[in-house]
Enzyme design. Sequence first.
Site, PDB file in Angstrom:
ATOM      1  N   ASP A 104      31.737  45.071  42.336  1.00  0.00           N
ATOM      2  CA  ASP A 104      31.614  46.034  44.471  1.00  0.00           C
ATOM      3  C   ASP A 104      31.835  44.623  45.213  1.00  0.00           C
ATOM      4  OD1 ASP A 104      29.381  44.876  43.377  1.00  0.00           O
ATOM      5  OD2 ASP A 104      28.887  46.434  44.777  1.00  0.00           O
ATOM      6  N   TYR A 127      31.895  34.406  45.439  1.00  0.00           N
ATOM      7  CA  TYR A 127      32.133  35.079  43.949  1.00  0.00           C
ATOM      8  C   TYR A 127      33.241  36.234  43.876  1.00  0.00           C
ATOM      9  CZ  TYR A 127      30.537  38.880  40.788  1.00  0.00           C
ATOM     10  OH  TYR A 127      31.001  39.180  39.566  1.00  0.00           O
TER      11      TYR A 127
END
Length: 282
Positions: A104, A127
């Site tokens: 997500d 990330y």
Amino acid sequence: MEKILVTGSNGQLGSELKVLSENYSQFEWVFADRNQVSLDNLADLENQLELINPNVVINCAAYTAVDKAESEEEFADIINHLAVGVLADWSHENNAKLIHISTDYVFDGTSSFALNEDSPTKPINVYGATKLLGEIFCLKNNPNAVIIRTSWVYSSFGNNFVKTMSRLMQERDSLNVVNDQIGSPTYAADLAKAIVDIITHSDWKSGIYNFSNEGEISWYEFALAIKEIGDYNCEVSGIPSSAYPTPAKRPAYSLLDKSKIKDSYNVIVPNYKESLKKMMSL
């Protein structure tokens, strides 16, 4: 007999797939840690895949240290992006199915409603950026791949929020937990079952899918559920993210819409509290 390769076999999802694999003896399962399939060694990765020669690749391996990634961008990019391109290329060339796990964190967190697979992506940390590049490279090199975006993963294996909270609630009288990041947790055992449902489904439909448990909560509400199920006496207070600065920014809202995976693969998505009770009773 079809051979299934699971990379990142010692992680939370890899460990849950290992448990689940005992019920699916019609497959030959190969659980590879970073020594057997090293995503950080691009030069050798193809050779390692050739040696194993799987029919299905489930890529659970990733660089997941979100804060550390801010200072280790190059290393995170190799594992989360470049290596995924190699896996996708090899699986495409060898007619193997590929399931790649994403996150997500490809979203910026500014939405106010559940995000579907077509929602615009805009990562706000290294990330998330490397994982998004991995998704793009994956589908470029293998348009037949399945990508599963998931969130807030926990399990009885490894280190995670549930285990940390359970420990701290037994050690301390009070805890502060962030209350302005909204999403839904994912019990890795449920995600493992969803993956096997996809592999065993009669109709392979490629593309991006979302999977997390049902429910819309903050980390604070998640902590309250852990307190309730564990029957802990610790006082839990909600605090804003600004009171707990981290090197990497987190999306404020990343609730995932699971309609597509339910419709396409008849995947059952349990409520987060049911799954939390299951994990905490182990």
